[in-house]
Design an enzyme around this catalytic site. Sequence first.
Site, short mmCIF file in Angstrom:
data_model
loop_
_atom_site.label_atom_id
_atom_site.label_comp_id
_atom_site.label_asym_id
_atom_site.label_seq_id
_atom_site.Cartn_x
_atom_site.Cartn_y
_atom_site.Cartn_z
N ASP A 144 0.86 -1.18 0.00
CA ASP A 144 0.00 0.00 0.00
C ASP A 144 0.91 1.24 0.00
OD1 ASP A 144 1.00 0.18 2.54
OD2 ASP A 144 -0.93 -0.03 3.56
N ASP A 203 -8.41 -7.67 -0.16
CA ASP A 203 -7.54 -7.88 0.98
C ASP A 203 -8.26 -7.39 2.21
OD1 ASP A 203 -7.05 -4.88 0.47
OD2 ASP A 203 -6.03 -5.25 2.36
N CYS A 241 -12.59 -29.10 5.02
CA CYS A 241 -11.69 -27.96 4.83
C CYS A 241 -10.28 -28.49 4.60
CB CYS A 241 -11.72 -27.04 6.04
SG CYS A 241 -10.50 -25.71 5.97
N CYS A 253 -7.45 -26.78 4.97
CA CYS A 253 -6.40 -26.00 5.63
C CYS A 253 -5.54 -26.96 6.47
CB CYS A 253 -6.98 -24.90 6.51
SG CYS A 253 -7.49 -25.43 8.16
N CYS A 294 -7.35 -28.14 9.83
CA CYS A 294 -8.41 -29.14 9.69
C CYS A 294 -7.83 -30.46 9.15
CB CYS A 294 -9.52 -28.62 8.79
SG CYS A 294 -10.44 -27.24 9.51
N HIS A 305 -6.63 -21.53 9.31
CA HIS A 305 -7.96 -21.90 8.84
C HIS A 305 -8.65 -20.73 8.15
CE1 HIS A 305 -11.99 -23.62 8.63
NE2 HIS A 305 -12.41 -22.45 9.08
#
Length: 400
Positions: free
Chosen positions: A99, A296, A350, A352, A355, A382
């Site tokens: 940014d 974002d 999931c 991730c 998980c 997650h």
Amino acid sequence: MWAMPKAKNEFEFTLQKTKGKMRAGKMTTPHGVVETPIFMPVGTVGSVKSLDSADVQNTQAQIILGNTYHLYLRPGMETMQKMGGLHKFMRWNKPILTDSGGFQVLSLGDAIAHKQEGGVKQENPGVKITEDGVEFRSHLDGSKHTFTPEKSIQIQREIGSDIMMAFDEALPDSKPHKYAADSLAKTHDWATKCYNYWEKHDRRSVYGTYQSLFGIIQGGLFEDLRLESVKHIMSLDFDGIALGGETVGYNLEGTRQVMEWVEPLMPANKPRYAMGMGMNPIDLVEGVKMGFDMFDCVAPARLARNGSLYVGELVIKDGEPVFESQFKNGRMSIGAAQYTTDDSVIQEGCDCETCKAGYTRAYLRHLYKTKELAYYRLATQHNLRFMIRLTEQLRSFILE
Ligand SMILES: [Zn+2]
């Protein structure tokens, strides 16, 4: 004299397919390809809080954010340059977007001045916006600094990001039309200055890599100003177009309204970035439906640390993607007593790391309650993977 050739082809955006306003695209940067739509995790000071770069890679993030204001104050640009730029410093080999620092110099500068002056509310205390830029005080030690459009781009050149953002005035929605119009004129003048400085340095970082520059549409909640802003930003040959402002990502109704105004005027062949959008899963679905490609938000990681974990799924209803969840805003509170002996993972299916490893809700609740450091990493993994997977699913739906 030998001049470095302008290598515009080092950044490329290809629109692969559209479905209604929804778009699937491919963005090529010096550090790799980003498939859109995409959610970008925020690595404020060169770290996505509680994760290391390998963990972030495991969320299958394709691109992350770095904050110019924070990196400028710490570690500072001397260290940054000695360490060869942010990619090398944090061992992240994929694209990085920075940014401009504009948002933080106004909001954090404000916060510290409030603190120092005993919480007495003043109009922009400690922060002075001039024609040339913004004078502010560090939120760390109160030291005085000035950001100008050129300075912001120079710092981003020293960070060495793949995508830089133009320096703008983040305008609060509460300001009246006259103030907003003056602010917008300044933002447009600064956008031109950023553009010229970028061209002057052959669009390259201090390390010689190509850097893209995105322009930012401002204008608050005023339709005439937003439309004027799209036209000005489009008059410059930025690599991408971003939508900024207090409302975007914060208030979904307002965001939708602003997107409705500007989207028809935005070029199809450039990536479109909705800045700060992605607090809840539905925000990403709506943003994609409104024709935006990049998102974002710090919220998914922050919510994870505060015990809010995403649960729910994308379903197709009457040919439209819809996010469904049994929980309000798609977030379960892991600290709730009902999970004390819940032996299921956060969300069945999931992918991730948390998980996949089989960590149960009961165990995560226990770690959360005891404030164990491992909790922050497991929860963040997650939530970030959840948002990234959601954009992958939206992309598949558009491409199918
Ligand atoms: Zn998970």
